[in-house]
Design a protein around this motif. Sequence first.
Motif, PDB file in Angstrom:
ATOM      1  N   ALA A 348       0.839  -1.261   0.043  1.00 42.45           N
ATOM      2  CA  ALA A 348       0.088  -0.036   0.100  1.00 42.45           C
ATOM      3  C   ALA A 348       0.819   1.390  -0.141  1.00 42.45           C
ATOM      4  N   VAL A 349       1.840   1.245   0.709  1.00 37.70           N
ATOM      5  CA  VAL A 349       2.967   2.406   0.774  1.00 37.70           C
ATOM      6  C   VAL A 349       3.315   2.616  -0.548  1.00 37.70           C
ATOM      7  N   ARG A 350       4.049   1.580  -1.226  1.00 36.08           N
ATOM      8  CA  ARG A 350       4.408   1.703  -2.667  1.00 36.08           C
ATOM      9  C   ARG A 350       3.697   2.203  -3.476  1.00 36.08           C
ATOM     10  N   THR A 351       2.373   1.557  -3.538  1.00 38.34           N
ATOM     11  CA  THR A 351       1.333   2.217  -4.407  1.00 38.34           C
ATOM     12  C   THR A 351       0.984   3.997  -4.313  1.00 38.34           C
ATOM     13  N   THR A 352       1.021   3.998  -2.780  1.00 40.32           N
ATOM     14  CA  THR A 352       0.768   5.394  -2.658  1.00 40.32           C
ATOM     15  C   THR A 352       1.798   6.399  -2.984  1.00 40.32           C
ATOM     16  N   LEU A 353       3.209   5.914  -2.823  1.00 41.99           N
ATOM     17  CA  LEU A 353       4.322   6.613  -3.238  1.00 41.99           C
ATOM     18  C   LEU A 353       4.164   6.971  -4.812  1.00 41.99           C
ATOM     19  N   THR A 354       3.829   5.890  -5.378  1.00 44.04           N
ATOM     20  CA  THR A 354       3.654   5.895  -7.088  1.00 44.04           C
ATOM     21  C   THR A 354       2.742   7.102  -7.308  1.00 44.04           C
ATOM     22  N   ASP A 355       1.419   6.965  -6.691  1.00 43.88           N
ATOM     23  CA  ASP A 355       0.408   7.456  -6.682  1.00 43.88           C
ATOM     24  C   ASP A 355       0.652   9.233  -6.541  1.00 43.88           C
ATOM     25  N   PHE A 356       1.594   9.344  -5.462  1.00 44.28           N
ATOM     26  CA  PHE A 356       1.963  10.688  -5.368  1.00 44.28           C
ATOM     27  C   PHE A 356       2.738  11.262  -6.148  1.00 44.28           C
ATOM     28  N   GLU A 357       3.746  10.635  -6.679  1.00 41.95           N
ATOM     29  CA  GLU A 357       4.589  10.974  -7.702  1.00 41.95           C
ATOM     30  C   GLU A 357       3.764  11.443  -9.239  1.00 41.95           C
ATOM     31  N   THR A 358       2.790  10.556  -9.335  1.00 48.47           N
ATOM     32  CA  THR A 358       1.955  10.613 -10.524  1.00 48.47           C
ATOM     33  C   THR A 358       1.177  12.103 -10.305  1.00 48.47           C
ATOM     34  N   ALA A 359       0.606  12.098  -9.260  1.00 46.71           N
ATOM     35  CA  ALA A 359      -0.281  13.265  -8.904  1.00 46.71           C
ATOM     36  C   ALA A 359       0.818  14.655  -9.081  1.00 46.71           C
ATOM     37  N   ILE A 360       1.998  14.574  -8.717  1.00 45.17           N
ATOM     38  CA  ILE A 360       2.909  15.838  -8.857  1.00 45.17           C
ATOM     39  C   ILE A 360       3.112  15.958 -10.393  1.00 45.17           C
ATOM     40  N   GLN A 361       3.227  14.811 -11.166  1.00 45.13           N
ATOM     41  CA  GLN A 361       3.383  15.007 -12.620  1.00 45.13           C
ATOM     42  C   GLN A 361       2.074  15.585 -13.159  1.00 45.13           C
ATOM     43  N   LYS A 362       0.859  15.159 -12.687  1.00 45.96           N
ATOM     44  CA  LYS A 362      -0.220  15.494 -13.490  1.00 45.96           C
ATOM     45  C   LYS A 362      -0.992  16.789 -13.120  1.00 45.96           C
ATOM     46  N   GLU A 363      -0.402  17.327 -12.050  1.00 48.58           N
ATOM     47  CA  GLU A 363      -0.964  18.675 -11.572  1.00 48.58           C
ATOM     48  C   GLU A 363      -0.953  19.631 -12.445  1.00 48.58           C
ATOM     49  N   SER A 364      -2.101  20.186 -12.958  1.00 53.12           N
ATOM     50  CA  SER A 364      -2.454  20.802 -14.180  1.00 53.12           C
ATOM     51  C   SER A 364      -2.848  22.459 -14.188  1.00 53.12           C
ATOM     52  N   SER A 365      -2.799  22.794 -13.037  1.00 50.38           N
ATOM     53  CA  SER A 365      -3.145  24.378 -13.002  1.00 50.38           C
ATOM     54  C   SER A 365      -2.146  25.113 -13.811  1.00 50.38           C
ATOM     55  N   LYS A 366      -2.697  26.090 -14.420  1.00 51.82           N
ATOM     56  CA  LYS A 366      -2.078  26.909 -15.450  1.00 51.82           C
ATOM     57  C   LYS A 366      -1.907  28.239 -15.031  1.00 51.82           C
ATOM     58  N   THR A 367      -2.598  28.649 -13.778  1.00 54.11           N
ATOM     59  CA  THR A 367      -2.528  30.147 -13.314  1.00 54.11           C
ATOM     60  C   THR A 367      -1.256  30.271 -12.776  1.00 54.11           C
ATOM     61  N   ALA A 368      -0.843  31.521 -12.968  1.00 49.48           N
ATOM     62  CA  ALA A 368       0.430  31.768 -12.405  1.00 49.48           C
ATOM     63  C   ALA A 368       0.338  32.232 -11.090  1.00 49.48           C
ATOM     64  N   VAL A 369       1.573  31.981 -10.035  1.00 50.37           N
ATOM     65  CA  VAL A 369       1.204  32.223  -8.945  1.00 50.37           C
ATOM     66  C   VAL A 369       1.469  33.861  -8.636  1.00 50.37           C
ATOM     67  N   PRO A 370       0.515  34.397  -8.024  1.00 49.95           N
ATOM     68  CA  PRO A 370       0.686  36.001  -7.943  1.00 49.95           C
ATOM     69  C   PRO A 370       2.157  36.493  -7.416  1.00 49.95           C
ATOM     70  N   GLY A 371       2.770  37.283  -8.087  1.00 57.76           N
ATOM     71  CA  GLY A 371       3.962  37.751  -7.392  1.00 57.76           C
ATOM     72  C   GLY A 371       5.321  37.038  -7.505  1.00 57.76           C
ATOM     73  N   GLY A 372       5.084  35.576  -8.253  1.00 59.16           N
ATOM     74  CA  GLY A 372       6.086  34.661  -8.473  1.00 59.16           C
ATOM     75  C   GLY A 372       6.271  34.067  -7.336  1.00 59.16           C
ATOM     76  N   GLY A 373       5.512  33.873  -6.107  1.00 54.05           N
ATOM     77  CA  GLY A 373       5.632  33.301  -4.760  1.00 54.05           C
ATOM     78  C   GLY A 373       5.845  31.855  -5.032  1.00 54.05           C
ATOM     79  N   VAL A 374       5.763  31.217  -3.763  1.00 49.05           N
ATOM     80  CA  VAL A 374       5.894  29.749  -3.596  1.00 49.05           C
ATOM     81  C   VAL A 374       4.727  29.014  -4.038  1.00 49.05           C
ATOM     82  N   HIS A 375       4.811  28.096  -4.976  1.00 46.94           N
ATOM     83  CA  HIS A 375       3.342  27.530  -5.424  1.00 46.94           C
ATOM     84  C   HIS A 375       2.899  26.621  -4.369  1.00 46.94           C
TER      85      HIS A 375
END
Length: 625
Positions: A348-375
């Motif tokens: 379950a941990v290995r699956t969740t780590l894989t899902d977490f990695e995939t979630a980062i790669q697939k994060e699709s928001s295209k709105t720029a962060v105001p002022g270039g701050g921390v996303h």
Amino acid sequence: MPRKGMRSIFFKSSSPSPSSSPSSSIPPSSPSRTFSETLMDENFEIAESLITKWDSDTSSYAKITSLFHEDRHEANRYLNSVRDLQSAMQHLITQNAASGKLVRGQNLMQMAMHRLEKEFYQLLSINRACLDPESVSASSSRSSAARSSVSDLEDDESEDEFRAAGESISEVERVSATAMADLKAIADCMISSGYGKECVKIYKIIRKSIIDEALYHLGHERLSLSQAQKMDWEVMELKIKNWLNAVKVAMKTLFYGERILCDRVFSASASIRESCYDEISKEAAISLFGFPEIVAKCKKSPEKMFRTLDMYEAIASLWPDIESIFSDESTLAVRSQAVTSLIKLGEAVRTTLTDFETAIQKESSKTAVPGGGVHPLTRYAMNYISFLTDYCGVLADIVADWPLTVQAPLPESYFGSPESDDSPITVRIAWLILVLLCKLDGKAEHHKDVALSYLFLANNLQYVVVKVRTSNLKLLLGDDWVAKHEAKVKQYAANYERMGWSKVFASLPEDPTAEISPEQARECFKKFNAAFDEAYRKQSTWVVSDPKLRDEIKISVAKKLGPAYRDFYEKNQAGLRQLVGSESFVRYAPDDLGNYLSDLFFGTGVGGSVSSSSSVSHSRGRHRG
């Protein structure tokens, strides 16, 4: 002990006893009775006297009174008489199997066993509170000497030893030790008399209910997979918390105490001891260790990872206790269930780590962060990864045989090639951070201003570096990793500075102290004003979240811009006075620049555009226009 030893030795007299009288059990051909036969008669009489005295069917007193509670010396004599009766019957079988005394002895033995069953049940029931696993395990660790001194009721001196050894233990532990000794004495007697099955039956019924009740009060309840899959996570998380508490108490106290009690009471028979503990504990233990497997099979998400790791860590840390307490072959199923749960939790941990990695790669928001701050992705991912390091021990176990496989080589600019001696968990964590940084590279493109995109990268990588430096991540990734990425932050900041202030730097002469005409100076001031106004207007809404990085960038810009502008200002201000109205083009005194720069990178936008009415007369004040 001498008394017991003498009673187990039988020898024949070399001459007839003058006081002997004929007995119906002695063959006619025997001229006299032997000493051992006389002794057997006495044993029968003593046993009959005591056994009938405490027979509930014939004595009202015996029906309402506990032998062991009323008079422990009497209990001692009772057990000895039963043992002697058994010895006498065994002797008779070898001498005259048809003796009528055998029938009489068998009836007495059944009466005695019935009485001892009752006493055994009463001892277990009345002492239920002081025989709870916590008291038993406590008395085991602190009063073994006291327990051993009363483990055999045959020696009157043992009670004195018990009292002396028991000075340092509590009253509950004292009663617990006494009750265990009494139960052992009864069990020994019943087992040796061939009535072990009746004794064990009583023990199993009472002690199994104690284990089941204890787990229920600890908050553990049996749960099916279908029930678990329908539960809200908040409800399931509460059950996991209850389980984490229950499993520690169960192993350190409940099952441990029950094992001690069972081993002590049934020390006379290894097979009875093993089967008895198996029957009272196995079902409850399998249910307890089966719960994590059920949780591991439910729907997974990154937020559930830490509870999964908590359960894995709990079982792994308790494994030595599990192996010790459930060491018998009959309890193999308990050990197997614990191992199965570990395997399923690891998967379950290995699956969740894989899902977490995939979630980062697939994060699709295209709105720029105001002022270039921390996303928000940076904050979420790095906090998540840093929390993972709290479980380095179990994670190292889980990923040890799970090699990292990627489609392309790791980019040198972020990670470099993994060292051959890097642990699997180090490689895995470094890879997750790399996936995040690569994603942030793509998100930087959402900022249309190139300088702002570099500031965005500097902000986010600085957040990552600080998170690594101030957490257990540093222990995994090492100083070299931190140094490399700090250098990358400086590179991003330098790129921001070059792109964000290039027009301002270019508006001044290459040599600020060179001789130029007033007209040329006026044009330079004009260009500088326009370039600085534009840079300040844009950057007044930009953000640098980290105070250290913010100060470093401001100081770097000020060091490059301030001296050059001061030299140009001091060289050409006086010459402009020759041109009518040229004073209005000198809008900034050198000190003003520092004041304006100090307002930057808070993201407040207070600066807006610099007022065209600003003049050198305000140069010593902090002007925000």
